[in-house]
Design an enzyme around this catalytic site. Sequence first.
Site, mmCIF file in Angstrom:
data_model
loop_
_atom_site.group_PDB
_atom_site.id
_atom_site.type_symbol
_atom_site.label_atom_id
_atom_site.label_comp_id
_atom_site.label_asym_id
_atom_site.label_seq_id
_atom_site.Cartn_x
_atom_site.Cartn_y
_atom_site.Cartn_z
ATOM 1 N N ARG A 1 -47.382 -54.302 4.820
ATOM 2 C CA ARG A 1 -46.696 -52.849 4.894
ATOM 3 C C ARG A 1 -47.727 -52.035 4.094
ATOM 4 O O ARG A 1 -47.754 -50.784 4.584
ATOM 5 C CB ARG A 1 -45.452 -52.954 4.008
ATOM 6 C CG ARG A 1 -44.491 -51.534 4.228
ATOM 7 C CD ARG A 1 -44.642 -50.625 3.201
ATOM 8 N NE ARG A 1 -44.702 -51.146 1.742
ATOM 9 C CZ ARG A 1 -45.442 -50.748 0.910
ATOM 10 N NH1 ARG A 1 -46.336 -49.831 1.252
ATOM 11 N NH2 ARG A 1 -45.413 -51.290 -0.259
ATOM 12 N N THR B 1 -57.954 -42.433 -6.202
ATOM 13 C CA THR B 1 -58.018 -43.175 -7.668
ATOM 14 C C THR B 1 -59.451 -43.559 -7.851
ATOM 15 O O THR B 1 -60.354 -43.841 -7.063
ATOM 16 C CB THR B 1 -57.333 -44.555 -7.594
ATOM 17 O OG1 THR B 1 -55.956 -44.092 -7.441
ATOM 18 C CG2 THR B 1 -57.439 -45.040 -8.834
ATOM 19 N N GLY C 1 -56.410 -42.385 -12.759
ATOM 20 C CA GLY C 1 -55.499 -43.389 -11.965
ATOM 21 C C GLY C 1 -54.223 -42.439 -12.033
ATOM 22 O O GLY C 1 -53.998 -41.738 -11.072
ATOM 23 N N THR D 1 -57.133 -49.188 -0.375
ATOM 24 C CA THR D 1 -56.738 -50.089 0.544
ATOM 25 C C THR D 1 -57.190 -49.992 1.856
ATOM 26 O O THR D 1 -57.088 -48.847 2.287
ATOM 27 C CB THR D 1 -54.826 -49.977 0.463
ATOM 28 O OG1 THR D 1 -54.501 -50.088 -0.702
ATOM 29 C CG2 THR D 1 -54.387 -50.875 1.536
ATOM 30 N N ASN E 1 -46.336 -38.255 -1.166
ATOM 31 C CA ASN E 1 -44.664 -38.176 -0.797
ATOM 32 C C ASN E 1 -44.398 -38.969 0.610
ATOM 33 O O ASN E 1 -43.427 -39.826 0.487
ATOM 34 C CB ASN E 1 -44.206 -36.764 -0.780
ATOM 35 C CG ASN E 1 -44.255 -35.908 -1.881
ATOM 36 O OD1 ASN E 1 -44.337 -36.608 -3.024
ATOM 37 N ND2 ASN E 1 -44.408 -34.727 -1.789
ATOM 38 N N ARG F 1 -29.264 -77.193 -2.195
ATOM 39 C CA ARG F 1 -29.902 -77.972 -3.618
ATOM 40 C C ARG F 1 -28.755 -78.268 -4.516
ATOM 41 O O ARG F 1 -27.997 -77.645 -4.661
ATOM 42 C CB ARG F 1 -30.839 -77.072 -4.224
ATOM 43 C CG ARG F 1 -31.245 -77.323 -5.588
ATOM 44 C CD ARG F 1 -32.446 -78.471 -5.760
ATOM 45 N NE ARG F 1 -32.958 -79.011 -6.977
ATOM 46 C CZ ARG F 1 -33.668 -79.780 -7.038
ATOM 47 N NH1 ARG F 1 -34.153 -80.482 -6.216
ATOM 48 N NH2 ARG F 1 -34.065 -80.214 -8.423
ATOM 49 N N GLN G 1 -20.992 -70.611 -11.299
ATOM 50 C CA GLN G 1 -20.677 -69.068 -11.623
ATOM 51 C C GLN G 1 -21.903 -68.361 -12.098
ATOM 52 O O GLN G 1 -22.098 -67.198 -11.489
ATOM 53 C CB GLN G 1 -19.691 -68.935 -12.580
ATOM 54 C CG GLN G 1 -18.446 -69.295 -12.296
ATOM 55 C CD GLN G 1 -17.399 -69.547 -13.406
ATOM 56 O OE1 GLN G 1 -17.736 -69.355 -14.538
ATOM 57 N NE2 GLN G 1 -16.191 -69.734 -13.206
ATOM 58 N N LEU H 1 -34.993 -70.933 -7.557
ATOM 59 C CA LEU H 1 -35.520 -71.862 -6.850
ATOM 60 C C LEU H 1 -36.305 -73.028 -7.744
ATOM 61 O O LEU H 1 -37.040 -73.950 -7.271
ATOM 62 C CB LEU H 1 -36.529 -71.387 -5.734
ATOM 63 C CG LEU H 1 -36.257 -71.177 -4.274
ATOM 64 C CD1 LEU H 1 -34.967 -69.790 -4.590
ATOM 65 C CD2 LEU H 1 -37.155 -70.534 -3.390
ATOM 66 N N GLU I 1 -49.038 -45.656 -5.984
ATOM 67 C CA GLU I 1 -48.209 -44.417 -5.652
ATOM 68 C C GLU I 1 -47.489 -44.139 -6.562
ATOM 69 O O GLU I 1 -46.363 -43.526 -6.525
ATOM 70 C CB GLU I 1 -47.372 -45.143 -4.473
ATOM 71 C CG GLU I 1 -48.015 -45.370 -3.216
ATOM 72 C CD GLU I 1 -48.496 -44.315 -2.405
ATOM 73 O OE1 GLU I 1 -48.362 -43.108 -2.910
ATOM 74 O OE2 GLU I 1 -49.140 -44.500 -1.364
#
Length: 381
Positions: A88, A130, A135, A162, A237, A265, A276, A335, A360
């Site tokens: 993403r 950055t 930062g 990125t 934004n 499991r 519960q 798990l 961000e």
Amino acid sequence: MNCHAELDPLEASSLLSAAERSLRDAAARATDERLLPLAAGAFEKGEMPDAVVSALAQMGAFGASIHLGPMAYGLMMQEIERADSGFRSCASVQTSLVMWPIHALGSPEQKAKWLPRLRSGEALGCFALTEPLSGSDPASLQTRAVPEGALWRLTGHKRWATNGNKAEVAVVWAKAGGDDARSIRGFLVERGQFQARPIPGKMSLRASDSAELMLDGAVGEPLPGATGLGAALKCLNEARYGIAWGAVGAATACFAAARDYVKERKQFGKPLGSFQLVQEKLARMYTDIGLAQLACVQLARLKERNALTPVQVSFAKRAHVAMALEAARSARDLLGANGITLAYPPIRHLLNLETVKTYEGTHDVHTLVLGKHITGLDAFA
Ligand code: TGC
Ligand code: FAD
């Protein structure tokens, strides 16, 4: 499991048009068929596979907010992040931090040169705000841009870009003239003008390409509309909006993994899901995801009317990422020992979401944005 098919407690889907549902279903299929099978391997190897970039381009994810609108973009980010936050991120940066500034702040020539190639995935782009010493406080950035005839030359050191190692073009933010936030401008810098190197040792967002960029008299072309720190924050934004949607996808993947596991499991002679304490964890995730799904639809409707405010974006980025981190932690816990392996998605999402919490605008930066809105008192001043 796609986000809507099995998990839509408050029927957020009913608020979508038939065309929006169909676009989402196509994105869900592409995620299931082309992205999910690559996610654990890419994380383990610490590399973004080229096949992910092609799949994202063919899904129409690159530039979706520009070509298809905010709802389509949000629905796609939600589906893609069900696979991996790193996947993403690639789409977020390409769309919101590279294509959007060129589209909204660039010249007709810059748009014609770059937008078609970025949309098709032929070229990747990165966003370099950055720096090693700047930062959360981007007004303190130190990269300089100096005019030289018709050119601008940029000198500085950027970190955490990125897509940066593969990028054909970088949107670089530098100070031109003064030392205050108003002197910051955005420039397009082409591959060959900057040196990129990967950031080693990441334990989070491993399937994402993270780069340091070295600029040493690099030729840059100003984006005419990108003047002042506010221009960079406008790009953020756009990306933060997509992250608010994407985090819900990561939470959904964690919920589904935990629910399926505890039904199978057995301990103490019964499925874990019959206890519960286990049901409470699932009920909490289910409730939080249902509320966030509704919030996402509302964000999109506000954005369609150009009525979405930066404070509302901060609200959703902060709340949804925190919710997803909590869901990933609970799912990992449910798990047991198996939950620490890449055979199941929660630990990967949990580690990835530590980055999503930080980039961000960190969780606490958005807390202070909300604090300023609520009190009228600026913690950053
Ligand atoms: P401040 O004085 O408040 O604002 C400076 C100017 O900007 C305007 N502004 C905004 N405009 C649009 N949208 C926003 N969200 C805005 N926030 C502020 C503001 O009105 C002002 O304009 P003007 O005309 O008066 O000059 O700025 P500040 O220095 O006090 O800082 C405020 C703060 C801390 C909230 C801001 O700088 C901030 O958001 N810091 C976080 C930095 C950040 O988010 N960096 C992200 C780097 S990119 C990245 O992480 C990509 S990750 C990859 C992926 O997405 O997958
Ligand atoms: P700092 O700003 O040093 O913050 C450290 C801690 O101090 C945080 O907890 C923060 O909340 C807290 N803090 C800071 N200021 C305050 C305050 N005033 N009050 C209270 N607490 C405060 N950047 C780009 O430009 N382009 C990209 O493509 C990009 N991609 C990224 C990808 C990854 C994988 C990562 C990890 C980061 C990426 N970033 C990118 C950088 C990201 O935006 C920054 O990491 C982020 O803005 C935080 O800056 P920092 O890491 O320097 O932390």
